[in-house]
Each structure stands twice: as structure tokens, then as C-alpha cells.
Design a protein around this motif. Structure first.
Motif, mmCIF file in Angstrom:
data_model
loop_
_atom_site.group_PDB
_atom_site.id
_atom_site.type_symbol
_atom_site.label_atom_id
_atom_site.label_comp_id
_atom_site.label_asym_id
_atom_site.label_seq_id
_atom_site.Cartn_x
_atom_site.Cartn_y
_atom_site.Cartn_z
ATOM 1 N N GLU A 94 9.546 -1.826 -5.053
ATOM 2 C CA GLU A 94 8.928 -3.053 -5.540
ATOM 3 C C GLU A 94 7.516 -2.864 -6.080
ATOM 4 O O GLU A 94 6.862 -3.822 -6.448
ATOM 5 N N ASN B 76 5.353 -1.496 -2.261
ATOM 6 C CA ASN B 76 6.189 -1.456 -1.058
ATOM 7 C C ASN B 76 5.419 -1.913 0.179
ATOM 8 O O ASN B 76 5.482 -1.309 1.248
ATOM 9 N N ASP C 118 5.717 -7.204 -0.449
ATOM 10 C CA ASP C 118 6.929 -6.829 -1.173
ATOM 11 C C ASP C 118 8.168 -7.050 -0.317
ATOM 12 O O ASP C 118 9.206 -7.507 -0.800
#
Length: 226
Positions: free
Chosen positions: A149, A152, A156
Motif C-alpha cells: 500500500e 505499509n 494502510d
């Protein structure tokens, strides 16, 4: 070739919009013969509404189903025979704080999908993965999503949890890490999807969006192996 099947499909759409059902059906049949197999898209495409309502298309449905299944299986066998294998393992924690370990699914066919909620083709493929888990989950199949993402972060993870809830995702998703990604040769596009057999061996890797029929054909082919 992909470009030609798309050209034929678009021709079928144009003829359908013009009300020329006979030519639309001919173009659509040719598109299928040249490899068009995104039948979920066909079923929802408003440009093909006139064609779908015709008697000719209705009669073609049975033939289409058998042809689609045969073509998808043929493609799956070819993909698996030419696919490359590499050492791979997953040992992470899902965004809902449960273990996500490949070793827990020995004896099952497993798909591991590298994806992100920010990625349009990734999101488009999620319904197929949900359907696979629903159709084959009790028959020896497991779907795993690994999200990349950006940072992270916990933010996220929360984004992924919201997406899981909104889309009713029925399989575990974990934030992926560098160590897991580095196991996959040339991982530079999303989605990237790994197909793992009952022994835990990676059998092939797909990049990009694929139809449910093709994904299911690979799963079924691997499940049929002794």
C-alpha cells in the motif's frame, strides 16, 4: 492475438448498438474463437444488450459455455507447463491480526496475490478471488492477499480493513514486506499472482488482470493433480 479479439468484440458491440444482431453475433463468435473469454464483462456490457436479448445469442450460450471451459482448460495446461518455479514462502500477520503462513495450507492449492487497494486492475480482480474462495474453499483451496500500500503503515492496514469490509472479502489479507516480495523474480507490476500446488511449489506466475474463467481453470487443473 489480443488486439484482434478485442477488435472483433468491439465490432460486435457496434453492430449490436446499430441493431444488426446477425452481424453482431457473427463478430462475437469470431471474437470468442480468437480468444475472447471475459464472459462476465460480456454479460454486463450495455453495448451488447440487444445481442444478449436475441434468440441467436441465447442458443449460443450452451455452446459458449462448453467452448469457454475447454479453451480455459487448454490455456491453463499450457500456462502451467511453461511456468517457472522458485522458492517461496509466506509468514506474515493479517491486517486482522491472524497468522498468514503458507505452511499452514500444505496439501491445498493456494493463490497468493500481490496487490494494492490503489491499483484499479487489482481491485477489478478481487471479485474473482472472492468467488474462487467461495467455490473451492471447502474443496482444498486457499486464497491469500498480500497488500503493498505504499508505506505499509497502520494507516494502510486500516485502509485494507475498510476495503475488506466494503467488498466482503472472504480470505486473509496481510501487508506484504520486502523479504516476501524479494522472493518473486521480476516483481514489478500489480497485480502479480502466484499459483502454488498441493506440495507448496510455485507452478506459475501471472501478471495483470485475468478473467475468472482462466483463474478457475488453473485452480481446477492443480486440484486435479494427484
Amino acid at each position: 492475438p489480443f488486439e484482434f479479439q478485442t477488435f472483433l468484440y468491439n465490432a460486435a458491440c457496434a453492430y449490436s448498438l446499430d441493431g444488426n444482431i446477425e452481424k453482431s453475433l457473427i463478430a462475437y463468435k469470431l471474437a470468442v474463437e480468437f480468444g475472447w473469454d471475459d464472459f462476465d464483462h460480456t454479460a454486463q456490457d450495455s453495448d451488447l444488450e440487444n445481442l444478449r436479448e436475441s434468440d441467436g445469442y441465447q442458443q449460443y450460450q450452451d455452446t459458449l459455455g462448453k467452448m469457454a471451459s475447454a479453451k480455459a482448460t487448454e490455456w491453463a495446461v499450457s500456462e502451467l507447463s511453461s511456468g517457472s518455479s522458485f522458492a517461496f514462502d509466506v509468514d506474515l500477520t493479517s491486517v486482522n491480526d491472524s497468522p498468514v503462513r503458507l505452511s499452514d495450507h500444505k496439501g491445498k492449492v493456494v493463490i497468493v496475490d500481490f496487490w494494492g487497494t490503489w491499483c484499479p486492475p487489482c481491485r477489478a480482480e478481487v471479485p474473482s478471488f472472492i468467488r474462487l474462495q467461495k467455490e473451492y474453499g471447502e474443496k482444498g483451496f486457499q486464497m491469500i492477499g498480500l497488500n503493498y500500500e505504499g508505506e505499509n503503515s497502520e494507516a494502510d492496514a486500516e485502509k485494507v480493513r475498510r476495503f475488506i469490509k466494503s467488498e466482503e472479502i472472504n480470505y486473509p489479507c496481510a501487508l506484504g514486506d520486502d523479504a516476501t516480495a524479494q522472493q518473486v523474480p521480476a516483481l514489478n507490476s500489480y497485480p502479480t499472482t502466484l499459483f502454488i500446488d498441493k506440495s507448496g511449489k510455485v507452478r506459475t506466475k501471472l501478471v495483470g488482470l485475468h478473467s475468472y474463467e482462466r483463474l478457475a481453470a488453473i485452480v481446477e487443473t492443480l486440484m486435479a493433480e494427484q
